[in-house]
Structure formats: structure tokens, C-alpha cells
Design a protein around this motif. Structure first.
Motif, PDB file in Angstrom:
ATOM      1  N   LYS A   1     -14.131  -5.675  22.496  1.00 33.79           N
ATOM      2  CA  LYS A   1     -13.240  -4.743  21.817  1.00 33.79           C
ATOM      3  C   LYS A   1     -12.699  -5.365  20.530  1.00 33.79           C
ATOM      4  N   ILE A   2     -12.207  -4.502  19.656  1.00 36.58           N
ATOM      5  CA  ILE A   2     -11.616  -4.961  18.403  1.00 36.58           C
ATOM      6  C   ILE A   2     -10.324  -5.706  18.718  1.00 36.58           C
ATOM      7  N   GLN A   3     -10.246  -6.957  18.290  1.00 37.42           N
ATOM      8  CA  GLN A   3      -9.020  -7.725  18.518  1.00 37.42           C
ATOM      9  C   GLN A   3      -8.105  -7.719  17.300  1.00 37.42           C
ATOM     10  N   ARG A   4      -8.688  -7.898  16.096  1.00 39.00           N
ATOM     11  CA  ARG A   4      -7.872  -7.969  14.880  1.00 39.00           C
ATOM     12  C   ARG A   4      -8.607  -7.280  13.734  1.00 39.00           C
ATOM     13  N   LEU A   5      -7.826  -6.679  12.836  1.00 38.28           N
ATOM     14  CA  LEU A   5      -8.352  -6.030  11.640  1.00 38.28           C
ATOM     15  C   LEU A   5      -7.585  -6.547  10.429  1.00 38.28           C
ATOM     16  N   PHE A   6      -8.306  -6.800   9.340  1.00 34.02           N
ATOM     17  CA  PHE A   6      -7.683  -7.360   8.144  1.00 34.02           C
ATOM     18  C   PHE A   6      -8.106  -6.584   6.897  1.00 34.02           C
ATOM     19  N   ILE A   7      -7.119  -6.311   6.052  1.00 31.90           N
ATOM     20  CA  ILE A   7      -7.359  -5.751   4.725  1.00 31.90           C
ATOM     21  C   ILE A   7      -6.872  -6.778   3.710  1.00 31.90           C
ATOM     22  N   TYR A   8      -7.666  -6.995   2.679  1.00 37.13           N
ATOM     23  CA  TYR A   8      -7.327  -7.943   1.615  1.00 37.13           C
ATOM     24  C   TYR A   8      -7.076  -7.137   0.336  1.00 37.13           C
ATOM     25  N   PRO A   9      -5.851  -6.683   0.102  1.00 40.18           N
ATOM     26  CA  PRO A   9      -5.611  -5.845  -1.078  1.00 40.18           C
ATOM     27  C   PRO A   9      -5.974  -6.544  -2.386  1.00 40.18           C
ATOM     28  N   ILE A  10      -5.752  -7.866  -2.437  1.00 38.45           N
ATOM     29  CA  ILE A  10      -6.084  -8.653  -3.627  1.00 38.45           C
ATOM     30  C   ILE A  10      -7.111  -9.700  -3.227  1.00 38.45           C
ATOM     31  N   LYS A  11      -8.202  -9.741  -3.940  1.00 39.20           N
ATOM     32  CA  LYS A  11      -9.265 -10.690  -3.625  1.00 39.20           C
ATOM     33  C   LYS A  11      -8.732 -12.118  -3.603  1.00 39.20           C
ATOM     34  N   SER A  12      -9.108 -12.866  -2.575  1.00 41.64           N
ATOM     35  CA  SER A  12      -8.878 -14.309  -2.443  1.00 41.64           C
ATOM     36  C   SER A  12      -7.464 -14.717  -2.050  1.00 41.64           C
ATOM     37  N   ILE A  13      -6.523 -13.759  -1.913  1.00 33.16           N
ATOM     38  CA  ILE A  13      -5.239 -14.152  -1.343  1.00 33.16           C
ATOM     39  C   ILE A  13      -5.265 -13.822   0.147  1.00 33.16           C
ATOM     40  N   LEU A  14      -4.158 -14.063   0.837  1.00 29.93           N
ATOM     41  CA  LEU A  14      -4.106 -13.805   2.271  1.00 29.93           C
ATOM     42  C   LEU A  14      -4.249 -12.308   2.567  1.00 29.93           C
ATOM     43  N   PRO A  15      -4.621 -11.962   3.803  1.00 31.65           N
ATOM     44  CA  PRO A  15      -4.793 -10.555   4.153  1.00 31.65           C
ATOM     45  C   PRO A  15      -3.525  -9.924   4.698  1.00 31.65           C
ATOM     46  N   VAL A  16      -3.575  -8.607   4.805  1.00 30.95           N
ATOM     47  CA  VAL A  16      -2.613  -7.847   5.596  1.00 30.95           C
ATOM     48  C   VAL A  16      -3.296  -7.535   6.922  1.00 30.95           C
ATOM     49  N   GLU A  17      -2.698  -7.966   8.022  1.00 31.51           N
ATOM     50  CA  GLU A  17      -3.262  -7.634   9.330  1.00 31.51           C
ATOM     51  C   GLU A  17      -2.737  -6.268   9.749  1.00 31.51           C
ATOM     52  N   VAL A  18      -3.649  -5.377  10.136  1.00 34.52           N
ATOM     53  CA  VAL A  18      -3.294  -3.993  10.442  1.00 34.52           C
ATOM     54  C   VAL A  18      -3.777  -3.635  11.842  1.00 34.52           C
ATOM     55  N   THR A  19      -3.264  -2.541  12.363  1.00 39.46           N
ATOM     56  CA  THR A  19      -3.697  -2.072  13.682  1.00 39.46           C
ATOM     57  C   THR A  19      -4.775  -1.002  13.584  1.00 39.46           C
ATOM     58  N   LEU A  20      -4.948  -0.441  12.387  1.00 38.37           N
ATOM     59  CA  LEU A  20      -6.018   0.533  12.172  1.00 38.37           C
ATOM     60  C   LEU A  20      -6.418   0.499  10.707  1.00 38.37           C
ATOM     61  N   ALA A  21      -7.649   0.923  10.438  1.00 35.62           N
ATOM     62  CA  ALA A  21      -8.145   0.929   9.064  1.00 35.62           C
ATOM     63  C   ALA A  21      -9.218   1.996   8.930  1.00 35.62           C
ATOM     64  N   ASP A  22      -9.253   2.637   7.759  1.00 35.87           N
ATOM     65  CA  ASP A  22     -10.210   3.708   7.491  1.00 35.87           C
ATOM     66  C   ASP A  22     -11.438   3.165   6.771  1.00 35.87           C
ATOM     67  N   ILE A  23     -12.606   3.645   7.174  1.00 39.88           N
ATOM     68  CA  ILE A  23     -13.864   3.260   6.547  1.00 39.88           C
ATOM     69  C   ILE A  23     -14.086   4.094   5.289  1.00 39.88           C
ATOM     70  N   THR A  24     -14.474   3.425   4.201  1.00 40.13           N
ATOM     71  CA  THR A  24     -14.914   4.110   2.987  1.00 40.13           C
ATOM     72  C   THR A  24     -16.267   3.534   2.583  1.00 40.13           C
ATOM     73  N   SER A  25     -16.836   4.072   1.521  1.00 40.03           N
ATOM     74  CA  SER A  25     -18.135   3.588   1.054  1.00 40.03           C
ATOM     75  C   SER A  25     -18.068   2.177   0.489  1.00 40.03           C
ATOM     76  N   GLU A  26     -16.853   1.666   0.242  1.00 39.85           N
ATOM     77  CA  GLU A  26     -16.693   0.336  -0.341  1.00 39.85           C
ATOM     78  C   GLU A  26     -15.999  -0.641   0.603  1.00 39.85           C
ATOM     79  N   GLY A  27     -15.944  -0.313   1.886  1.00 41.24           N
ATOM     80  CA  GLY A  27     -15.242  -1.164   2.840  1.00 41.24           C
ATOM     81  C   GLY A  27     -14.015  -0.446   3.371  1.00 41.24           C
ATOM     82  N   PHE A  28     -13.089  -1.190   3.966  1.00 38.70           N
ATOM     83  CA  PHE A  28     -11.847  -0.564   4.407  1.00 38.70           C
ATOM     84  C   PHE A  28     -11.077  -0.030   3.199  1.00 38.70           C
ATOM     85  N   ARG A  29     -10.405   1.084   3.397  1.00 36.24           N
ATOM     86  CA  ARG A  29      -9.566   1.625   2.334  1.00 36.24           C
ATOM     87  C   ARG A  29      -8.538   0.569   1.902  1.00 36.24           C
ATOM     88  N   PHE A  30      -8.381   0.409   0.618  1.00 34.67           N
ATOM     89  CA  PHE A  30      -7.447  -0.528  -0.024  1.00 34.67           C
ATOM     90  C   PHE A  30      -7.943  -1.977  -0.041  1.00 34.67           C
TER      91      PHE A  30
END
Length: 369
Positions: free
Chosen positions: A2-31
């Protein structure tokens, strides 16, 4: 699984935001990776600006982003700053603001995208805390970048066409290096953790390994089993009928970003440098024989589907049949043997273009990613 953790990186190369859900887009997770920090140009030029990356600018690991409750604002905090420690900006700038902003070209692994300059406030914030004259850009134009061929095939400088599957929309990336998603597993995480000195094993090393999707595989799946995953199906734990498909296309060659100490923004001591610890026996991608591998580059579909922590994951297809006894710590030779088996199957007519996830597809076979 099962999915344990999800991460979005709003700015390339800095730390991520850990989220509980994320939407799929053609370019990866939204944002994900909408922003990038670049070196401030010293002369007026139409040439691409140089982006900053954590593999060489370790201080980027000190910037912790957060997203407000209504997903409208992005706050970045510099963890060790004594003054002016944070800045807040729109998670997605307005079209009017982008229209008025100065545009610059950013090239990453040979494919380019346009970015609009977010102004002097963010520039001063990052410049002060990085000690480098820097600017912050938000992706503009069509909001996407071609998949760079050189990230998969050495010396292929043009963009790459990959046959990801008939149900996949044409996918590209924003400011990610080479693919919309990186998939990793808990078994591999724990195996890598065991390589660290005992007094360093409390570190949340997955933050250095930088996945988007981290999968809990339980106790029965061996480390690095994900090397052989080709397709995963994610089924909502909530009972929702909409499933998501994750297509794994390439084991991920890693860079020196694995050696950052995220608590200090400096290079980690030698005994804690994950790059070297993995390089001992994880150089298993024959296209990049000198680089250690961890995780799989991946694409996902359909657009608009939501993946949540706790969703069930099933491996529905594997790239290579490998006996359980041969998995775990795999050598360079293991990787070469697996590649030889694939080629032999193709020569014997037991495979086709879909048997190789990175076989360049003709326009009739695949989609432009």
C-alpha cells in the motif's frame, strides 16, 4: 502492498511537502516542481539560465516548504535562518502576474522550458540564505518540458519518445530531471538504512532519496524488488472505483544529492554518504554502469485520478522474471545478465516492443512524452 508516503516538491531541489493525497496530471503530481531556483544572470542574454541543484548546492536542503489549507499559498522556511526565515508566495501565480513577469529559458538535461521571474522578494530571500545571487522562476509557456533522452540513453541529446501504454495521455515534465514520478519501497529504504552507522539510523533517509510515491511492501517483499516492477495498479482503500496505473520505465541512476546532510545543508560525513554506500553493489543499470540505482522512474494515469496514503498497490506486470533468491543486493553482473535475457527473448520472438519499457516507439506505436 500500500501507499505509505506521498511527496510533492513545489520547488525543484528543495525539501518536499509530505501530503496524504495527490492528483495525477500529465506532468506528474499537481504542483510538483513548478518552481526552480536559478543563478541570477549577470548579463542580458537569451541563453538559458543555470538552475541550482541540491547535488552541488547542499544548502537547498535547508528550505522547508509548506502549503496552506486551501492550497493557495506556498511558504518556504529556511531552517537555520536567524532572521527573515520565511517567505510566502502563491502556490500557482495568476496568469496576469505571469504575463507581466520577465521570462527566462531553463534547460535541464538538454530539454528546455520557459520560466517567469517571481520578482525581487523571492530573489533576495534565496540569495541571502544560499549565499549565491539567485532568482526564483515559475514554469510558463505550455507549463511542461520534453522528456530528456540523455537521462535514459547516454549521448542522446534529443528528447525521448517512450511507449508508456495505450491508456496514458502524452506525458511530459515540468522542472523534474527526467520523469514525472519516482517510486520507491520500504524494504529498499530499510536495507539502505542498515548500511549507515548505528548512531545514524534514526534519520528519515527517504528525504534524501526524494521519491514521489513510497510504497509499503511489508515483510515478505525483498529489498530492491522494485527494480523489476513494470506496472502497478493503485486501488483506493476508500472503495472508490477509479484506479490509477503506474508505469515504471527505468531504474533511477542516482547523483551526489544523496550525500547531503539535511540538518546542516552541508556534505554528510563519509560514513553517511548514501551515494558511496549504494555504489558498492547497486550499479545495476547497464546504461549508467558507474552510477548506483535506487527507485524507478515512472509515469501515471489517468489524469485527474487521486492517489492517497493507504491505497492498495498491486504489481500487475514485471519487466524481468527473477528468482526470489537472486533479488536483494544485486551486482552489475546481475543487471547485465537480465539485459542479456531480454535481448535473447526479443531475438527468439518471445517479446515485442512492449517487452522493453525504454524501446523508442514509432509514432504509430507510442505517444510523445
Amino acid at each position: 502492498m500500500k501507499i505509505q508516503r506521498l511527496f510533492i516538491y513545489p520547488i525543484k531541489s528543495i525539501l518536499p511537502v509530505e501530503v496524504t493525497l495527490a492528483d495525477i496530471t500529465s506532468e506528474g503530481f499537481r504542483f510538483d516542481r513548478q518552481y526552480v531556483v536559478v543563478k541570477a544572470p549577470t548579463v542580458v542574454s537569451s541563453a538559458p539560465v543555470e538552475h541550482l541543484t541540491i547535488k552541488t548546492t547542499f544548502k537547498l536542503g535547508l528550505f522547508q516548504p509548506s502549503i496552506n489549507d486551501d492550497w493557495s499559498e506556498l511558504t518556504i522556511q529556511c531552517k537555520l535562518a536567524k532572521s527573515d526565515a520565511s517567505i510566502t508566495l502563491p502556490l500557482t501565480p495568476s496568469p496576469l502576474a505571469c504575463l507581466k513577469a520577465e521570462s527566462r529559458t531553463v534547460s535541464i538535461f538538454g530539454t528546455a522550458a520557459q520560466g517567469v521571474d517571481m520578482g525581487d522578494g523571492p530573489a533576495e530571500f534565496f540569495s541571502k540564505h544560499l549565499g549565491i545571487a539567485a532568482r526564483l522562476l515559475f514554469i510558463s509557456g505550455n507549463g511542461r518540458r520534453e522528456i530528456p533522452g540523455i537521462a535514459y540513453i547516454p549521448k542522446q541529446l534529443t528528447s525521448l519518445t517512450v511507449h508508456a501504454g495505450h491508456n496514458f495521455q502524452p506525458q511530459r515534465i515540468r522542472f523534474a530531471d527526467a520523469a514525472p514520478f519516482l517510486v520507491t519501497s520500504t524494504a529498499s529504504e530499510e536495507e539502505v538504512r542498515s548500511r549507515l552507522p548505528e548512531d545514524a539510523r534514526e534519520e528519515d533517509i527517504i528525504l534524501r532519496l526524494r521519491p514521489n510515491i513510497h510504497i509499503d511492501v511489508g515483510d515478505e517483499i525483498v529489498p530492491f524488488d522494485e527494480d523489476d516492477w513494470r506496472e502497478l495498479v493503485v486501488t483506493p482503500a476508500s472503495g472508490d472505483k477509479q484506479q490509477a496505473t503506474i508505469r515504471c520505465v527505468f531504474t533511477c541512476p542516482r547523483c551526489l544529492s544523496l550525500n547531503v546532510d539535511l540538518s546542516t545543508g552541508t556534505r554528510a560525513p563519509r560514513e553517511r554518504q548514501l551515494y558511496g554506500l549504494l555504489a558498492k553493489d547497486r550499479r545495476v543499470n547497464s546504461a549508467f554502469p558507474h552510477k548506483p540505482v535506487f527507485g524507478q522512474y515512472a509515469f501515471a494515469a489517468p489524469n485527474g485520478a487521486t492517489i492517497r496514503v493507504g491505497d492498495w498497490v498491486t504489481v500487475t506486470e514485471r519487466a524481468v522474471d527473477v528468482l526470489p533468491a537472486t533479488r536483494g543486493r544485486r551486482s552489475v553482473m546481475d543487471g547485465r545478465i537480465a539485459l542479456h535475457k531480454r535481448k535473447r527473448m526479443l531475438r527468439l520472438g518471445r517479446g515485442n516492443s512492449e517487452a522493453h519499457p525504454l524501446r523508442p516507439a514509432s509514432p504509430a506505436q507510442g505517444e510523445r512524452l
